[in-house]
Design a protein around this motif. Structure first.
Motif, short mmCIF file in Angstrom:
data_model
loop_
_atom_site.label_atom_id
_atom_site.label_comp_id
_atom_site.label_asym_id
_atom_site.label_seq_id
_atom_site.Cartn_x
_atom_site.Cartn_y
_atom_site.Cartn_z
N TYR A 217 0.84 -1.21 0.00
CA TYR A 217 0.00 0.00 0.00
C TYR A 217 0.87 1.25 0.00
O TYR A 217 0.56 2.24 -0.67
CB TYR A 217 -0.93 0.01 1.22
N ASN A 218 1.98 1.21 0.73
CA ASN A 218 2.93 2.33 0.69
C ASN A 218 3.41 2.57 -0.74
O ASN A 218 3.56 3.71 -1.18
CB ASN A 218 4.12 2.06 1.59
N MET A 219 3.67 1.47 -1.47
CA MET A 219 4.09 1.60 -2.86
C MET A 219 2.98 2.22 -3.69
O MET A 219 3.23 3.10 -4.53
CB MET A 219 4.46 0.23 -3.44
N LYS A 220 1.74 1.82 -3.45
CA LYS A 220 0.61 2.38 -4.19
C LYS A 220 0.47 3.87 -3.93
O LYS A 220 0.19 4.65 -4.84
CB LYS A 220 -0.68 1.65 -3.80
N GLU A 221 0.67 4.26 -2.67
CA GLU A 221 0.63 5.68 -2.34
C GLU A 221 1.71 6.45 -3.11
O GLU A 221 1.46 7.51 -3.67
CB GLU A 221 0.79 5.89 -0.84
N ALA A 222 2.93 5.92 -3.11
CA ALA A 222 4.03 6.57 -3.83
C ALA A 222 3.71 6.67 -5.32
O ALA A 222 4.01 7.68 -5.96
CB ALA A 222 5.32 5.79 -3.61
N GLU A 223 3.10 5.63 -5.87
CA GLU A 223 2.72 5.66 -7.28
C GLU A 223 1.69 6.75 -7.55
O GLU A 223 1.68 7.36 -8.63
CB GLU A 223 2.18 4.29 -7.70
N THR A 224 0.83 6.99 -6.57
CA THR A 224 -0.18 8.05 -6.71
C THR A 224 0.49 9.42 -6.74
O THR A 224 0.15 10.26 -7.58
CB THR A 224 -1.18 7.96 -5.54
N TYR A 225 1.42 9.64 -5.82
CA TYR A 225 2.21 10.89 -5.86
C TYR A 225 2.94 11.01 -7.20
O TYR A 225 2.95 12.09 -7.82
CB TYR A 225 3.24 10.90 -4.73
N PHE A 226 3.55 9.93 -7.62
CA PHE A 226 4.34 9.96 -8.86
C PHE A 226 3.47 10.35 -10.05
O PHE A 226 3.88 11.15 -10.90
CB PHE A 226 4.96 8.58 -9.10
N ALA A 227 2.25 9.81 -10.11
CA ALA A 227 1.35 10.11 -11.24
C ALA A 227 1.03 11.61 -11.29
O ALA A 227 1.06 12.23 -12.37
CB ALA A 227 0.07 9.29 -11.12
N GLY A 228 0.73 12.20 -10.13
CA GLY A 228 0.41 13.62 -10.10
C GLY A 228 1.61 14.48 -10.45
O GLY A 228 1.49 15.46 -11.20
N ILE A 229 2.77 14.14 -9.90
CA ILE A 229 3.99 14.90 -10.19
C ILE A 229 4.34 14.81 -11.67
O ILE A 229 4.68 15.81 -12.31
CB ILE A 229 5.15 14.37 -9.33
N SER A 230 4.26 13.61 -12.22
CA SER A 230 4.60 13.42 -13.62
C SER A 230 3.70 14.24 -14.53
O SER A 230 4.16 14.88 -15.48
CB SER A 230 4.51 11.93 -13.98
N GLU A 231 2.40 14.23 -14.25
CA GLU A 231 1.46 15.00 -15.07
C GLU A 231 1.75 16.50 -14.95
O GLU A 231 1.68 17.23 -15.95
CB GLU A 231 0.03 14.70 -14.66
N TYR A 232 2.07 16.94 -13.75
CA TYR A 232 2.38 18.36 -13.56
C TYR A 232 3.59 18.77 -14.39
O TYR A 232 3.58 19.78 -15.09
CB TYR A 232 2.63 18.63 -12.08
N VAL A 233 4.65 17.98 -14.32
CA VAL A 233 5.87 18.29 -15.07
C VAL A 233 5.59 18.22 -16.57
O VAL A 233 6.08 19.04 -17.36
CB VAL A 233 7.01 17.35 -14.67
#
Length: 445
Positions: free
Chosen positions: A219-235
């Motif tokens: 679940y920690n990995m899933k949370e990190a993936e969620t952050y990653f998705a938002g950051i990636s889209e922003y960049v």
């Protein structure tokens, strides 16, 4: 004895190999999850600071779930996975901590200031004094307000959209002043002029069901993936930036007292969309000189000339923001410069500005008074200037600035004879958070 040592070496090597293949989340973790990092090449070269909040003091500070999960441990596991993902996509990443140690807020902020990242991500999880109730939703804090901090708000919006997919109760974006009423969140406040930044609270460790999830490394990995998705889209949408340009040298803050060589420079804003598609959203460029709106003339897709009118003696402050063609906001950008006073010009401009403001030439009056006001906030006439500036903005219908200057007079000059001239509705508590913006450099045009 030798046999035991040999076995220990084999076991240690096996554990190291397991970690290297993306096993237990600890320092040295390498992401081996389901997200294809090669599809996020736009992250390559971006500098991102990841700050897993707290460390080493959860139990004594009460950041512990019903069955003993500590917030700081979850923050760190998520931070390590997120950092591994960002690095795997080619980004440069700095973590405030990689172990369960206490890092002070001052040290965290200094790391960000020294690193000068493109984004600042602070990782937290929430707690609630009602553990028997079902309280569990995500939230994201930004420094200040949406108007003061539009780039961070854009980042928070994208992240919250990703967060909400994992929660029954939808989350919120809030100013850090909603939580820390007097000072805001220190790490956001001290880094607000560096880059867009957010503080994420990914659910409540005090909720029993959420705590069960938070202790699960998948679940920690899933949370990190969620952050990653938002950051990636922003960049991917671009991080806009800009440069100020002039047809003469503009002294920087270190020697601003020297002033401009001429009172009639040509001033330009050169925008950078942050993407290959240059240009900005039509009508999105908002510019003020000394808090007065300034119209611009488009020179080319990236460059705009300021039609500012006249420059009078004193201090001058340019602030602006815009959106790129992907509707992504720049930070508030600013710079300042000075125009030297001739003999007796200070009082002449104040008196002329006061008269003009009273007699209908309001903008011209403000253009004379505001530089004088910025030249010295403890001058004996500052309270008088502040009152007349407030009246001028009120006459122009620019009510936020009228309220700002009225409340500044009320709060900051307690023995002023002009204080009772402040309308009742503006005798409010003033939040001491003037934010000029991110300082930008001057170049020759």
């Amino acid at each position: 004895m030798a046999r035991f040592r040999f076995s220990s070496i084999i076991i240690s090597a096996a554990l190291a190999a397991f970690v290297a293949c993306g096993g237990t989340i600890r320092e040295g973790y390498v992401y081996k999850g389901s997200v294809d990092l090669t599809q996020h090449q736009h992250l390559k070269g971006k500098k991102i600071f990841v700050d897993p909040g707290h460390g080493a003091k959860s139990k004594e500070d009460g950041r512990v779930g019903p069955t003993g999960v500590t917030e700081e441990a979850v923050n760190l596991r998520v931070g390590l996975v997120l950092a591994a993902m960002l690095q795997g996509a080619g980004a440069e990443v700095k973590l405030s901590r990689t172990q369960d140690i206490d890092v002070t807020l001052d040290d965290r902020a200094k790391m960000v200031l020294d690193y000068k990242p493109d984004l600042f991500i602070c990782l937290h999880h929430n707690g609630n004094p009602r553990p028997k109730d079902k309280v569990n939703y995500p939230s994201i804090l930004i420094w200040g307000s949406r108007d003061e901090n539009p780039a961070s708000y854009d980042l928070a919006q994208l992240l919250l959209g990703e967060f909400n997919r994992m929660f029954v109760q939808k989350g919120v974006i809030a100013s850090d002043y909603a939580v820390f009423r007097e000072t805001g969140a220190k790490v956001l406040r001290e880094t607000r002029a560096v880059c867009p930044g957010i503080l994420g609270e990914f659910g409540f460790f005090t909720d029993r069901e959420q705590e069960k999830l938070l202790k699960d490394e998948s679940y920690n990995m899933k949370e990190a993936e969620t952050y990653f998705a938002g950051i990636s889209e922003y960049v991917k949408r671009g991080i806009p930036s800009a440069t100020l340009m002039a047809n003469q040298r503009v002294p920087d803050s270190a020697d601003a007292s020297l002033g401009l060589a001429s009172r009639h420079p040509r001033l330009f804003i050169r925008t950078d969309s942050g993407t290959e598609k240059q240009g900005i959203e039509e009508g999105s460029l908002k510019v003020t000189l000394n808090d007065l709106p300034v119209p611009v003339t488009k020179v080319d897709a990236r460059t705009f000339e300021l039609n500012y009118g006249s420059l009078y003696a004193g201090g001058h402050k340019i602030r602006f923001s815009f959106r790129n063609l992907n509707h992504q906001s720049s930070m508030i950008c600013y710079s300042s410069f000075a125009v030297g006073f001739a003999k007796d010009e200070y009082n002449t401009n104040i008196d002329a500005g006061k008269s003009m403001t009273a007699n209908g030439s309001v903008r011209e009056g403000l253009q004379r008074m505001l530089p004088a006001l910025y030249a010295g906030f403890t001058d004996p006439r500052t309270d008088e200037i502040t009152l007349n500036v407030a009246k001028g903005f009120e006459k122009l219908g620019i009510m936020p600035m009228a309220a700002y200057y009225y409340s500044s007079l009320w709060d900051f000059y307690p023995d002023s004879v002009f204080r009772n001239s402040v309308p009742q509705q503006y005798r409010l508590r003033h939040i001491p958070t003037d934010f000029f913006g991110r300082r930008v450099k001057w170049e020759r045009y």
